[in-house]
Design an enzyme around this catalytic site. Structure first.
Site, PDB file in Angstrom:
ATOM      1  N   ARG A   1      22.038 -44.521  73.133  1.00 18.51           N
ATOM      2  CA  ARG A   1      21.803 -43.965  71.664  1.00 18.51           C
ATOM      3  C   ARG A   1      21.522 -42.362  71.387  1.00 18.51           C
ATOM      4  O   ARG A   1      22.027 -41.659  71.010  1.00 18.51           O
ATOM      5  CB  ARG A   1      20.801 -45.092  70.967  1.00 18.51           C
ATOM      6  CG  ARG A   1      21.081 -44.491  69.201  1.00 18.51           C
ATOM      7  CD  ARG A   1      20.234 -45.525  68.652  1.00 18.51           C
ATOM      8  NE  ARG A   1      20.186 -46.769  68.801  1.00 18.51           N
ATOM      9  CZ  ARG A   1      21.471 -47.837  68.295  1.00 18.51           C
ATOM     10  NH1 ARG A   1      22.147 -47.582  67.674  1.00 18.51           N
ATOM     11  NH2 ARG A   1      20.850 -48.858  68.607  1.00 18.51           N
TER      12      ARG A   1
ATOM     13  N   ASP B   1      17.097 -46.255  56.948  1.00 20.96           N
ATOM     14  CA  ASP B   1      17.063 -46.546  55.459  1.00 20.96           C
ATOM     15  C   ASP B   1      16.362 -46.585  54.744  1.00 20.96           C
ATOM     16  O   ASP B   1      15.443 -47.094  53.408  1.00 20.96           O
ATOM     17  CB  ASP B   1      17.583 -48.272  55.214  1.00 20.96           C
ATOM     18  CG  ASP B   1      18.730 -48.632  55.791  1.00 20.96           C
ATOM     19  OD1 ASP B   1      19.487 -47.983  55.185  1.00 20.96           O
ATOM     20  OD2 ASP B   1      19.610 -49.932  56.221  1.00 20.96           O
TER      21      ASP B   1
ATOM     22  N   ILE C   1      23.903 -46.353  64.034  1.00 19.46           N
ATOM     23  CA  ILE C   1      21.857 -45.827  64.096  1.00 19.46           C
ATOM     24  C   ILE C   1      21.994 -45.087  65.253  1.00 19.46           C
ATOM     25  O   ILE C   1      22.424 -44.457  66.032  1.00 19.46           O
ATOM     26  CB  ILE C   1      21.064 -47.056  63.924  1.00 19.46           C
ATOM     27  CG1 ILE C   1      21.124 -47.552  62.864  1.00 19.46           C
ATOM     28  CG2 ILE C   1      19.735 -45.849  63.833  1.00 19.46           C
ATOM     29  CD1 ILE C   1      20.618 -49.428  63.219  1.00 19.46           C
ATOM     30  N   LEU C   2      22.275 -43.624  64.131  1.00 14.00           N
ATOM     31  CA  LEU C   2      22.128 -42.033  64.911  1.00 14.00           C
ATOM     32  C   LEU C   2      20.446 -41.830  65.228  1.00 14.00           C
ATOM     33  O   LEU C   2      19.678 -41.785  64.456  1.00 14.00           O
ATOM     34  CB  LEU C   2      22.603 -41.134  64.209  1.00 14.00           C
ATOM     35  CG  LEU C   2      24.322 -41.474  64.596  1.00 14.00           C
ATOM     36  CD1 LEU C   2      24.774 -40.086  63.406  1.00 14.00           C
ATOM     37  CD2 LEU C   2      24.688 -41.257  65.709  1.00 14.00           C
TER      38      LEU C   2
ATOM     39  N   ASN D   1      23.205 -40.384  53.182  1.00  8.67           N
ATOM     40  CA  ASN D   1      24.136 -41.793  53.175  1.00  8.67           C
ATOM     41  C   ASN D   1      23.891 -42.174  52.218  1.00  8.67           C
ATOM     42  O   ASN D   1      23.360 -42.656  51.660  1.00  8.67           O
ATOM     43  CB  ASN D   1      23.041 -42.557  54.341  1.00  8.67           C
ATOM     44  CG  ASN D   1      23.222 -43.967  55.049  1.00  8.67           C
ATOM     45  OD1 ASN D   1      24.128 -44.054  55.169  1.00  8.67           O
ATOM     46  ND2 ASN D   1      21.856 -44.795  54.781  1.00  8.67           N
ATOM     47  N   THR D   2      24.374 -43.977  51.703  1.00  4.77           N
ATOM     48  CA  THR D   2      24.625 -44.555  50.963  1.00  4.77           C
ATOM     49  C   THR D   2      24.327 -46.488  51.232  1.00  4.77           C
ATOM     50  O   THR D   2      24.280 -46.340  52.141  1.00  4.77           O
ATOM     51  CB  THR D   2      26.032 -44.297  49.816  1.00  4.77           C
ATOM     52  OG1 THR D   2      25.853 -45.826  49.109  1.00  4.77           O
ATOM     53  CG2 THR D   2      27.558 -44.661  51.186  1.00  4.77           C
ATOM     54  N   HIS D   3      23.411 -46.424  50.131  1.00  6.30           N
ATOM     55  CA  HIS D   3      23.210 -48.417  51.194  1.00  6.30           C
ATOM     56  C   HIS D   3      23.415 -49.170  50.200  1.00  6.30           C
ATOM     57  O   HIS D   3      23.186 -49.209  48.657  1.00  6.30           O
ATOM     58  CB  HIS D   3      21.475 -48.386  51.503  1.00  6.30           C
ATOM     59  CG  HIS D   3      21.352 -49.628  51.863  1.00  6.30           C
ATOM     60  ND1 HIS D   3      21.388 -49.498  52.862  1.00  6.30           N
ATOM     61  CD2 HIS D   3      20.244 -50.498  51.142  1.00  6.30           C
ATOM     62  CE1 HIS D   3      20.983 -50.974  53.459  1.00  6.30           C
ATOM     63  NE2 HIS D   3      20.378 -51.031  52.485  1.00  6.30           N
TER      64      HIS D   3
HETATM   65  C1  GRF Z   1      29.434 -49.415  51.896  1.00  5.57           C
HETATM   66  O1  GRF Z   1      28.762 -50.774  50.767  1.00  5.57           O
HETATM   67  C2  GRF Z   1      28.102 -48.451  52.692  1.00  5.57           C
HETATM   68  O2  GRF Z   1      27.036 -48.686  51.373  1.00  5.57           O
HETATM   69  C3  GRF Z   1      27.877 -49.379  53.004  1.00  5.57           C
HETATM   70  O3  GRF Z   1      29.383 -49.824  53.912  1.00  5.57           O
HETATM   71  C4  GRF Z   1      30.219 -49.866  52.962  1.00  5.57           C
HETATM   72  C5  GRF Z   1      31.175 -48.817  52.845  1.00  5.57           C
HETATM   73  O4  GRF Z   1      31.856 -49.349  52.503  1.00  5.57           O
HETATM   74  N1  GRF Z   1      26.754 -48.749  55.153  1.00  5.57           N
HETATM   75  P1  GRF Z   1      34.273 -48.701  52.389  1.00  5.57           P
HETATM   76  O5  GRF Z   1      33.790 -48.680  54.031  1.00  5.57           O
HETATM   77  O6  GRF Z   1      33.706 -46.973  52.377  1.00  5.57           O
HETATM   78  O7  GRF Z   1      34.480 -49.022  51.978  1.00  5.57           O
END
Ligand code: GRF
Length: 196
Positions: free
Chosen positions: A60, A140, A87-88, A102-104
């Site tokens: 990693r 996260d 995971i970086l 990031n989006t979660h």
């Molecule tokens: C998203 O729900 C993001 O939060 C999660 O992976 C999904 C990515 O969706 N970590 P896509 O590949 O952009 O459709």
């Protein structure tokens, strides 16, 4: 801003970012995947930094250093992870401290980790959602920039709920990046504020 988007999945959030005319200079993936095809389809430069292993022997730290070098070569100033499957580690976060987003697919700090949507369903919550946040070494757990709720329907399964969350993520992530570009969100203050 010269933005790199890191993606390993379908790339639907990446697609929303490009269509919103965000300055996506580079797309990076850890594998060949639809997100790479999405980048190519939009004439955005795509780079696959293939993982040698998905097992316990994965280096990693080494991978994170290589990835940071490749982004630096492309003069990237900000990184947006959108479904990135690796995971970086420290070398990446050192190089881009306070500039990795990031989006979660959950309302952090609830349901961190890879199976956020499944975990929310298992917990039986009536409301979940998504979170756009600064990514730090602790997964996260970085400072939250934006969140939005999504209702769980009684007949939801993981796929249906995740898709409704992603509809919101595509808008919320784009809006958050626009606010950063407009200087309405000052990442440096958010990052430094979270340290104190
Ligand atoms: C998203 O729900 C993001 O939060 C999660 O992976 C999904 C990515 O969706 N970590 P896509 O590949 O952009 O459709």
């Amino acid at each position: 801003m010269s933005l790199a988007v890191l993606a390993s999945g379908t790339g639907s959030i990446l697609d929303a970012m490009v269509r919103a005319d965000l300055p996506v200079a580079l797309v990076v993936s850890d594998r060949l995947c639809p997100a790479v095809r999405c980048a190519v389809g939009h004439d955005v430069e795509a780079l696959v930094v293939q993982r040698e292993s998905f097992g316990a022997d994965f280096d990693r730290v080494g991978y994170s250093a290589v990835l940071a070098d490749r982004l630096a070569e492309h003069a990237v100033t900000m990184v947006a992870m959108a479904g990135f499957g690796t995971i970086l580690g420290q070398p990446f976060h050192d190089r881009f401290a306070g500039r990795v987003l990031n989006t979660h697919p959950a309302l952090l700090p609830a349901f961190p980790g890879w199976h956020a949507v499944r975990d929310a369903l298992t917990a039986g919550v009536g409301v979940t959602g998504c979170t756009v946040h600064l990514a730090t070494l602790e997964v996260d757990a970085g400072p939250i920039l934006a969140q939005e709720e999504v209702l769980v329907w009684p007949d939801d399964d993981e796929a249906s709920l995740h898709e409704r969350i992603k509809v919101v993520e595509r808008r919320l992530y784009v809006d958050t990046l626009r606010s950063i570009l407009a200087g309405e969100i000052l990442l440096e203050s958010v990052f430094e504020g979270a340290k104190s």
